[in-house]
Scaffold this motif. Structure first.
Motif, PDB file in Angstrom:
ATOM      1  N   GLY A 103      38.462  38.017  42.860  1.00 26.47           N
ATOM      2  CA  GLY A 103      38.559  38.744  44.120  1.00 26.47           C
ATOM      3  C   GLY A 103      37.615  39.612  44.766  1.00 26.47           C
ATOM      4  N   PRO A 104      37.886  40.560  45.943  1.00 20.44           N
ATOM      5  CA  PRO A 104      36.866  41.205  46.407  1.00 20.44           C
ATOM      6  C   PRO A 104      36.396  42.143  45.319  1.00 20.44           C
ATOM      7  CG  PRO A 104      38.763  41.129  47.508  1.00 20.44           C
ATOM      8  CD  PRO A 104      39.287  40.445  46.399  1.00 20.44           C
ATOM      9  N   LEU A 105      35.253  42.799  45.569  1.00 17.21           N
ATOM     10  CA  LEU A 105      34.626  43.736  44.544  1.00 17.21           C
ATOM     11  C   LEU A 105      34.877  45.093  45.144  1.00 17.21           C
ATOM     12  CD1 LEU A 105      30.795  43.889  43.291  1.00 17.21           C
ATOM     13  CD2 LEU A 105      32.122  45.865  43.719  1.00 17.21           C
ATOM     14  N   ASN A 106      36.195  45.664  44.497  1.00 21.68           N
ATOM     15  CA  ASN A 106      36.466  46.998  45.109  1.00 21.68           C
ATOM     16  C   ASN A 106      36.731  47.844  43.894  1.00 21.68           C
ATOM     17  OD1 ASN A 106      38.893  45.922  43.812  1.00 21.68           O
ATOM     18  ND2 ASN A 106      40.004  45.548  45.555  1.00 21.68           N
ATOM     19  N   ASP A 122      38.898  54.243  48.862  1.00 24.72           N
ATOM     20  CA  ASP A 122      39.743  53.387  49.314  1.00 24.72           C
ATOM     21  C   ASP A 122      40.421  52.534  48.049  1.00 24.72           C
ATOM     22  OD1 ASP A 122      37.585  52.273  52.077  1.00 24.72           O
ATOM     23  OD2 ASP A 122      39.031  53.843  51.958  1.00 24.72           O
ATOM     24  N   SER A 123      40.044  52.554  46.920  1.00 28.85           N
ATOM     25  CA  SER A 123      40.651  52.063  45.725  1.00 28.85           C
ATOM     26  C   SER A 123      41.435  53.095  45.173  1.00 28.85           C
ATOM     27  CB  SER A 123      39.564  51.484  44.881  1.00 28.85           C
ATOM     28  OG  SER A 123      38.638  50.639  45.423  1.00 28.85           O
ATOM     29  N   ALA A 124      41.589  54.361  45.774  1.00 28.17           N
ATOM     30  CA  ALA A 124      42.317  55.504  44.987  1.00 28.17           C
ATOM     31  C   ALA A 124      41.755  55.825  43.934  1.00 28.17           C
ATOM     32  CB  ALA A 124      43.689  55.255  44.886  1.00 28.17           C
ATOM     33  N   ARG A 125      40.384  55.655  43.618  1.00 30.30           N
ATOM     34  CA  ARG A 125      40.049  56.237  42.479  1.00 30.30           C
ATOM     35  C   ARG A 125      39.446  57.757  42.587  1.00 30.30           C
ATOM     36  NH1 ARG A 125      35.819  51.974  39.934  1.00 30.30           N
ATOM     37  NH2 ARG A 125      34.947  53.656  38.896  1.00 30.30           N
ATOM     38  N   THR A 126      39.439  58.549  41.480  1.00 29.39           N
ATOM     39  CA  THR A 126      39.096  59.927  41.585  1.00 29.39           C
ATOM     40  C   THR A 126      37.691  60.401  41.004  1.00 29.39           C
ATOM     41  OG1 THR A 126      40.476  60.460  39.526  1.00 29.39           O
ATOM     42  CG2 THR A 126      41.494  60.583  41.646  1.00 29.39           C
ATOM     43  N   ARG A 127      36.949  59.015  40.131  1.00 25.77           N
ATOM     44  CA  ARG A 127      35.976  59.447  39.492  1.00 25.77           C
ATOM     45  C   ARG A 127      35.080  58.122  39.720  1.00 25.77           C
ATOM     46  NH1 ARG A 127      37.075  63.471  35.877  1.00 25.77           N
ATOM     47  NH2 ARG A 127      35.145  63.393  34.966  1.00 25.77           N
ATOM     48  N   GLY A 128      33.702  58.659  39.816  1.00 26.04           N
ATOM     49  CA  GLY A 128      32.651  57.556  39.750  1.00 26.04           C
ATOM     50  C   GLY A 128      31.605  57.807  39.156  1.00 26.04           C
ATOM     51  N   GLU A 129      30.463  56.941  38.893  1.00 28.22           N
ATOM     52  CA  GLU A 129      29.345  57.209  38.092  1.00 28.22           C
ATOM     53  C   GLU A 129      28.129  56.654  38.934  1.00 28.22           C
ATOM     54  OE1 GLU A 129      31.190  56.250  33.797  1.00 28.22           O
ATOM     55  OE2 GLU A 129      28.954  55.882  34.207  1.00 28.22           O
ATOM     56  N   ILE A 130      27.002  57.357  39.002  1.00 31.39           N
ATOM     57  CA  ILE A 130      25.870  56.980  39.657  1.00 31.39           C
ATOM     58  C   ILE A 130      24.844  57.124  38.559  1.00 31.39           C
ATOM     59  CG2 ILE A 130      23.994  57.699  41.493  1.00 31.39           C
ATOM     60  CD1 ILE A 130      26.353  58.579  43.226  1.00 31.39           C
ATOM     61  N   VAL A 165      18.670  54.474  53.013  1.00 36.04           N
ATOM     62  CA  VAL A 165      19.073  53.684  51.837  1.00 36.04           C
ATOM     63  C   VAL A 165      19.742  54.653  50.968  1.00 36.04           C
ATOM     64  CG1 VAL A 165      18.604  52.014  49.677  1.00 36.04           C
ATOM     65  CG2 VAL A 165      17.348  51.810  52.079  1.00 36.04           C
ATOM     66  N   VAL A 166      19.156  55.708  50.489  1.00 35.84           N
ATOM     67  CA  VAL A 166      19.989  56.595  49.688  1.00 35.84           C
ATOM     68  C   VAL A 166      21.417  56.780  50.189  1.00 35.84           C
ATOM     69  CG1 VAL A 166      20.160  59.175  48.604  1.00 35.84           C
ATOM     70  CG2 VAL A 166      18.153  57.630  48.824  1.00 35.84           C
ATOM     71  N   ARG A 167      21.334  57.453  51.408  1.00 33.74           N
ATOM     72  CA  ARG A 167      22.688  57.879  52.135  1.00 33.74           C
ATOM     73  C   ARG A 167      23.621  56.730  52.323  1.00 33.74           C
ATOM     74  NH1 ARG A 167      21.492  59.209  58.045  1.00 33.74           N
ATOM     75  NH2 ARG A 167      22.633  57.577  58.481  1.00 33.74           N
ATOM     76  N   GLY A 168      23.114  55.365  52.597  1.00 32.45           N
ATOM     77  CA  GLY A 168      23.784  54.342  52.892  1.00 32.45           C
ATOM     78  C   GLY A 168      24.641  53.902  51.495  1.00 32.45           C
ATOM     79  N   ALA A 169      23.746  53.879  50.506  1.00 30.56           N
ATOM     80  CA  ALA A 169      24.365  53.316  49.549  1.00 30.56           C
ATOM     81  C   ALA A 169      25.441  54.274  48.886  1.00 30.56           C
ATOM     82  CB  ALA A 169      22.998  53.068  48.245  1.00 30.56           C
ATOM     83  N   ILE A 170      25.148  55.574  49.065  1.00 29.83           N
ATOM     84  CA  ILE A 170      26.056  56.456  48.398  1.00 29.83           C
ATOM     85  C   ILE A 170      27.259  56.498  49.238  1.00 29.83           C
ATOM     86  CG2 ILE A 170      26.469  58.974  48.074  1.00 29.83           C
ATOM     87  CD1 ILE A 170      23.584  59.305  47.135  1.00 29.83           C
ATOM     88  N   ASP A 171      27.074  56.597  50.606  1.00 30.15           N
ATOM     89  CA  ASP A 171      28.429  56.437  51.428  1.00 30.15           C
ATOM     90  C   ASP A 171      29.271  55.420  51.274  1.00 30.15           C
ATOM     91  OD1 ASP A 171      26.923  57.876  54.565  1.00 30.15           O
ATOM     92  OD2 ASP A 171      28.017  58.761  52.883  1.00 30.15           O
ATOM     93  N   ALA A 172      28.726  54.151  50.980  1.00 28.79           N
ATOM     94  CA  ALA A 172      29.518  52.771  50.640  1.00 28.79           C
ATOM     95  C   ALA A 172      30.040  53.004  49.362  1.00 28.79           C
ATOM     96  CB  ALA A 172      28.185  51.715  50.756  1.00 28.79           C
ATOM     97  N   TYR A 173      29.331  53.737  48.425  1.00 38.51           N
ATOM     98  CA  TYR A 173      29.946  53.690  47.059  1.00 38.51           C
ATOM     99  C   TYR A 173      31.129  54.539  47.042  1.00 38.51           C
ATOM    100  CZ  TYR A 173      30.564  54.370  42.149  1.00 38.51           C
ATOM    101  OH  TYR A 173      30.932  54.814  40.742  1.00 38.51           O
ATOM    102  N   LEU A 174      31.041  55.722  47.595  1.00 32.72           N
ATOM    103  CA  LEU A 174      31.981  56.651  47.817  1.00 32.72           C
ATOM    104  C   LEU A 174      33.229  56.346  48.514  1.00 32.72           C
ATOM    105  CD1 LEU A 174      30.137  60.216  48.070  1.00 32.72           C
ATOM    106  CD2 LEU A 174      30.892  58.854  45.939  1.00 32.72           C
ATOM    107  N   HIS A 175      33.138  55.567  49.435  1.00 36.49           N
ATOM    108  CA  HIS A 175      33.940  54.992  50.220  1.00 36.49           C
ATOM    109  C   HIS A 175      34.927  53.911  49.485  1.00 36.49           C
ATOM    110  CE1 HIS A 175      32.468  57.065  53.972  1.00 36.49           C
ATOM    111  NE2 HIS A 175      33.786  57.480  54.017  1.00 36.49           N
ATOM    112  N   LEU A 176      34.334  53.353  48.752  1.00 38.59           N
ATOM    113  CA  LEU A 176      34.806  52.027  47.979  1.00 38.59           C
ATOM    114  C   LEU A 176      35.782  52.938  46.946  1.00 38.59           C
ATOM    115  CD1 LEU A 176      34.718  48.916  47.920  1.00 38.59           C
ATOM    116  CD2 LEU A 176      32.685  49.156  46.224  1.00 38.59           C
ATOM    117  N   LEU A 177      35.439  53.638  46.314  1.00 41.88           N
ATOM    118  CA  LEU A 177      36.045  54.587  45.290  1.00 41.88           C
ATOM    119  C   LEU A 177      37.251  55.147  46.072  1.00 41.88           C
ATOM    120  CD1 LEU A 177      33.449  56.689  43.339  1.00 41.88           C
ATOM    121  CD2 LEU A 177      34.540  54.559  42.714  1.00 41.88           C
TER     122      LEU A 177
END
Lengths: 98, 459
Positions: free
Chosen positions: B76-79, B129-137, B115-127
């Motif tokens: 399925g989609p990578l979310n 939208d998936s109702a996650r509260t934690r992420g890792e970079i 690229v920094v901004r784009g990658a982080i914006d995309a990742y944070l919005h993915l989190l």
């Protein structure tokens, strides 16, 4: 011959700060006043404490926040002015002839 | 009465001594020491319901209990990304003799702020939208801090944006420790974990990891290790072990424990490269590596420090040893997104394509077919591993550098198998048995080199 004044801002003696959980906590040892900087203010402070020049900071933050450089310059200048008024920063003025 | 419909298949047995077999069922999180007669009886009882001695009842009950399921291949989609990886640069300020990365003059690309901004914006919005509260970079290189601007920007910007979205971000970096004290303190203040490459005392560190001008690196790296030790971040020291330093692993462990405060010390055997061969550095003998690792482990355990050999982590079940297959998003300096942090040339050499997309102006441009291809690669059949007790832990190892085609166990397998078995014996309260087994090379080799560990051979 023209003179370009470069301003160096430093923390006065007695001002101590730490980065903790995404915020900057600043303490004036003399007055025991404390400040909590969050969000944009914390980011700007952190960059300045790394020695980033005002010019570079405008460039970096304009790119990151997608704001026109002039608008970012105004916003940062306001920050620095407020911090100087609050006693968190003080200035040393140096003149460069060029 | 045992339920014959729930026949446990993933059960492995390794002869340790003439009188003693190690029984291991990773999906049941079960291990035991039994005599060979008991092993035979278990085989007969489980396969055709033969009568069994009452003493075997607890074992049979455990093996017939509900087991963990092998990790399924994602679809399925990578979310639900494993983490966001950022490679700010492939450049580095050291010239480690075993490194196979290109020198910075050959690949001087540095990640731009966009690229920094784009990658982080995309990742944070993915989190979000998936109702996650934690992420890792995670930051990789080269040396990620070799060019500071993208890393500082990434950490500051991600912290700012994450707070706005109600997210908590954990920052982790793999680094060589070469920076001034002030910047080292900034890293200590802003990162949650650092994997610091430090191969040992000065004579080892300076031989293995000199600066680009040939000057020693040990003093600076040790200073950074000391700063990290005094901070709140999780410090993992990673030591690369060569043929000459394998016998010094206990000494290296003691030195690290005496001078720093890591949560873990990770030993990695040197991987041969053109550079290491030219420098006369050889990989360690796998048997020596394993035996010395176990000795170092005992010493570190007494000091409250975890000894890590990443190939022999039995704390979790996995289908992939690395981020590959777990939907990690690893962004290179140019905005290319891949599933692996190694150089593209490394995987291309093996006929693999691990690119899954690119960063676009409006976010992630992922190729669904590529994402699924990579997921299937991680979950593919691994003939070399089919009969190995490490199947659900080492899981075939590095998909790029370790072949799992049919054949004999190689050095990586020998190390993983030996340390895994030693760990299981320690877990059963049998350190003396483990030590005796490790020091009896012929018996050790009989255990490790048996072609299949399965209690039941697969069809």
């Amino acid at each position: 011959m023209s003179t370009h004044p470069f301003i160096t801002l430093t923390c006065p003696a007695g001002i101590h700060w730490v980065w903790d959980s995404g915020q900057v906590i600043i303490v004036d040892e003399g007055t025991q006043n404390t400040w909590h900087l969050r969000g944009f203010d914390a980011l700007a402070w952190d960059y300045l404490m790394l020695g980033t020049s005002f010019h570079d900071l405008v460039t970096i933050l304009s790119a990151l926040m997608d704001l026109p450089p002039q608008e970012m310059e105004t916003r940062l200048a306001d920050c620095l002015r407020n911090w100087q008024i609050g006693g968190l920063l003080q200035q040393k003025e140096e003149a460069v002839h060029g | 009465m045992l339920d014959q419909k729930t026949v446990p298949t993933e059960v492995f047995v390794i002869p340790i001594t003439e009188q003693c077999d190690l029984l291991y069922a990773p999906l049941h999180q079960f291990s035991a020491l039994v005599n060979p007669q008991a092993t035979r009886q278990l085989q007969q009882t489980i396969s055709n319901g033969a009568p069994y001695a009452e003493a075997l009842q607890p074992i049979l009950t455990s093996l017939h209990a509900v087991s963990l399921a092998p990790i399924p291949v994602r679809s399925g989609p990578l979310n639900d990304p494993y983490f966001l990886g950022l490679i700010p640069t492939r450049g580095c300020n050291l010239a480690c003799r075993y490194c196979d990365f290109e020198p910075p003059e050959k690949d001087g690309r540095v990640m731009s702020l966009s690229v920094v901004r784009g990658a982080i914006d995309a990742y944070l919005h993915l989190l979000f939208d998936s109702a996650r509260t934690r992420g890792e970079i995670h930051f990789f290189g080269g040396e990620p801090f070799h060019t500071r601007q993208p890393v500082i920007a990434a950490v500051e910007y991600a912290s700012l944006r994450a707070a706005e979205l109600g997210l908590t971000i954990r920052f982790e970096a793999t680094t060589n420790g070469i920076y001034d004290p002030a910047f080292c303190q900034w890293i200590a203040d802003h990162f949650d974990a650092v994997v610091l490459s430090l191969d040992g005392p000065a004579d080892i560190q300076n031989l293995h990891r000199p600066a680009r001008d040939g000057s020693p690196s040990s003093a600076i790296v040790e200073r950074s290790a000391a700063i990290f030790s005094q901070s709140n971040l999780e410090l993992v020291v990673r030591a690369c072990i060569s043929g000459a330093t394998a016998s010094r692993m206990p000494e290296i462990a003691a030195w690290v424990a005496d001078n720093f405060s890591p949560t873990a010390l990770c030993f990695e055997p040197l991987q041969p490269t053109l550079g290491s061969a030219a420098a006369g550095l050889l990989p360690p003998d796998p048997w020596d590596f394993a035996e010395n690792f176990v000795q170092a482990c005992r010493l570190l355990d007494e000091r409250g420090i975890e000894a890590v050999y990443s190939m022999a982590d039995i704390s979790q079940i996995r289908s992939s040893f690395c981020p590959l297959g777990k939907d990690a998003l690893i962004v290179g300096p140019d905005g290319m997104i891949s599933a692996c942090y190694l150089l593209p040339s490394a995987w291309e050499e093996q006929g693999l394509d691990l690119v899954i997309g690119r960063l676009a102006p409006d976010g992630l441009d992922l190729d669904p077919a590529a994402v699924q291809r990579v997921r299937l690669l991680a979950g593919r059949e691994k003939p070399l591993c089919a009969g190995c007790l490490c199947l659900y832990h080492y899981a075939g190892g590095c998909h790029v550098h370790h072949s799992t085609n049919p054949g004999k166990y190689d050095n990586a397998c020998i190390q993983a198998r030996t340390i895994t078995i030693a760990r299981l014996l320690h877990g059963l309260g049998q350190p003396a048995l483990a030590a005796a087994w490790l020091s009896d090379r012929p018996r050790l080799q009989r255990s490790i080199l048996q072609p299949s560990d399965r209690l039941f051979q697969q069809n």
